[in-house]
Motif scaffolding. Structure first.
Motif, PDB file in Angstrom:
ATOM      1  N   THR A   1      -4.910 -43.319  12.495  1.00 42.33           N
ATOM      2  CA  THR A   1      -5.148 -43.715  11.106  1.00 42.33           C
ATOM      3  C   THR A   1      -3.964 -44.499  10.560  1.00 42.33           C
ATOM      4  N   ASP A   2      -4.286 -45.577   9.893  1.00 33.36           N
ATOM      5  CA  ASP A   2      -3.326 -46.445   9.230  1.00 33.36           C
ATOM      6  C   ASP A   2      -3.754 -46.491   7.760  1.00 33.36           C
ATOM      7  N   PRO A   3      -2.861 -46.800   6.822  1.00 32.54           N
ATOM      8  CA  PRO A   3      -3.292 -46.847   5.416  1.00 32.54           C
ATOM      9  C   PRO A   3      -4.475 -47.789   5.150  1.00 32.54           C
ATOM     10  N   ASN A   4      -4.612 -48.863   5.948  1.00 36.78           N
ATOM     11  CA  ASN A   4      -5.656 -49.849   5.684  1.00 36.78           C
ATOM     12  C   ASN A   4      -6.860 -49.767   6.607  1.00 36.78           C
ATOM     13  N   PHE A   5      -6.741 -49.034   7.712  1.00 31.31           N
ATOM     14  CA  PHE A   5      -7.854 -48.960   8.657  1.00 31.31           C
ATOM     15  C   PHE A   5      -7.737 -47.711   9.528  1.00 31.31           C
ATOM     16  N   GLN A   6      -8.776 -47.501  10.306  1.00 30.31           N
ATOM     17  CA  GLN A   6      -8.821 -46.387  11.248  1.00 30.31           C
ATOM     18  C   GLN A   6      -9.215 -46.948  12.602  1.00 30.31           C
ATOM     19  N   GLN A   7      -8.474 -46.603  13.643  1.00 29.14           N
ATOM     20  CA  GLN A   7      -8.746 -47.063  15.000  1.00 29.14           C
ATOM     21  C   GLN A   7      -9.263 -45.876  15.809  1.00 29.14           C
ATOM     22  N   GLU A   8     -10.468 -46.004  16.387  1.00 31.37           N
ATOM     23  CA  GLU A   8     -11.052 -44.949  17.213  1.00 31.37           C
ATOM     24  C   GLU A   8     -11.031 -45.399  18.665  1.00 31.37           C
ATOM     25  N   TYR A   9     -10.565 -44.510  19.547  1.00 32.42           N
ATOM     26  CA  TYR A   9     -10.532 -44.796  20.975  1.00 32.42           C
ATOM     27  C   TYR A   9     -11.408 -43.782  21.695  1.00 32.42           C
ATOM     28  N   THR A  10     -12.308 -44.264  22.539  1.00 32.26           N
ATOM     29  CA  THR A  10     -13.122 -43.406  23.384  1.00 32.26           C
ATOM     30  C   THR A  10     -12.932 -43.873  24.817  1.00 32.26           C
ATOM     31  N   LEU A  11     -12.608 -42.945  25.701  1.00 31.59           N
ATOM     32  CA  LEU A  11     -12.386 -43.249  27.104  1.00 31.59           C
ATOM     33  C   LEU A  11     -13.365 -42.420  27.927  1.00 31.59           C
TER      34      LEU A  11
END
Length: 189
Positions: free
Chosen positions: A101-111
């Motif tokens: 999580t970043d203040p401006n966005f959310q990064q989701e990683y699926t492996l």
């Protein structure tokens, strides 16, 4: 199944346990269908569908203001914890999931991979190991015929800002270096 030790106030009709026994708050947890423990080697084998939560520090593990990121790993067949090599090996239908999580966005990683090998943090002073085992490095391996798939989605609220899907034979991640390496077939990225 749930396992617990008999308590001092056990009755003749069965074991008793504290009401908070089922709460995982602040405790390391592992969910599995069957658990085998080897007292000679300390190896543990979890058979069947299993789930474990690990933690990795984002970029700088010495920065106490930066929270450890939870990574949930599931396996459909088996997990082996090998203390002699300080590794956890997940096999069969493996899935890793992490949200950054970043203040401006959310990064989701699926492996997704047939096999995941996780090198665990050995430093007892690492603050991530207080929550659950920390990740020093992990390798996702597709074997001779399988593929490893990494899916990354970047979102701001409900709006998808971007995404990437990468398929390879092998995928390595080093959280300390914040480095991802994808290998094969015949290519390294």
């Amino acid at each position: 199944e749930k396992f617990y030790q008999k308590t001092a106030d056990a009755t003749d009709t069965g074991d008793t346990r504290p009401e908070e026994f089922d709460s995982a708050e602040g405790r390391k947890t592992f969910i599995a269908r069957k658990i085998d423990y080897n007292a000679l080697t300390d190896d543990v084998i979890f058979t069947g569908a299993s789930e474990q939560k690990f933690y990795t520090n984002d970029l700088d593990p010495t920065d106490s203001n930066r929270p450890a990121l939870p990574v949930t790993i599931t396996s459909q067949e088996q997990v082996r914890f090998l203390p002699s090599s300080n590794q956890a090996v997940f096999e069969g239908g493996c899935r890793g999931f992490m949200i950054k999580t970043d203040p401006n966005f959310q990064q989701e990683y699926t492996l997704l991979a047939p096999k995941l090998t996780i090198d665990l943090v050995q430093d007892a002073n690492d603050r991530s190991s207080e929550l659950a085992p920390g990740i020093r490095h992990f390798t996702a391996d597709g074997g001779l015929v399988g593929l490893v798939k990494l899916i990354s989605l970047k979102k701001a609220g409900q709006i998808q800002l971007g995404g990437t899907k990468l398929e390879s034979r092998r995928f390595d991640y080093d959280p300390g270096e914040d480095l991802f390496v994808a290998t094969g077939p015949g290519v390294m990225i």
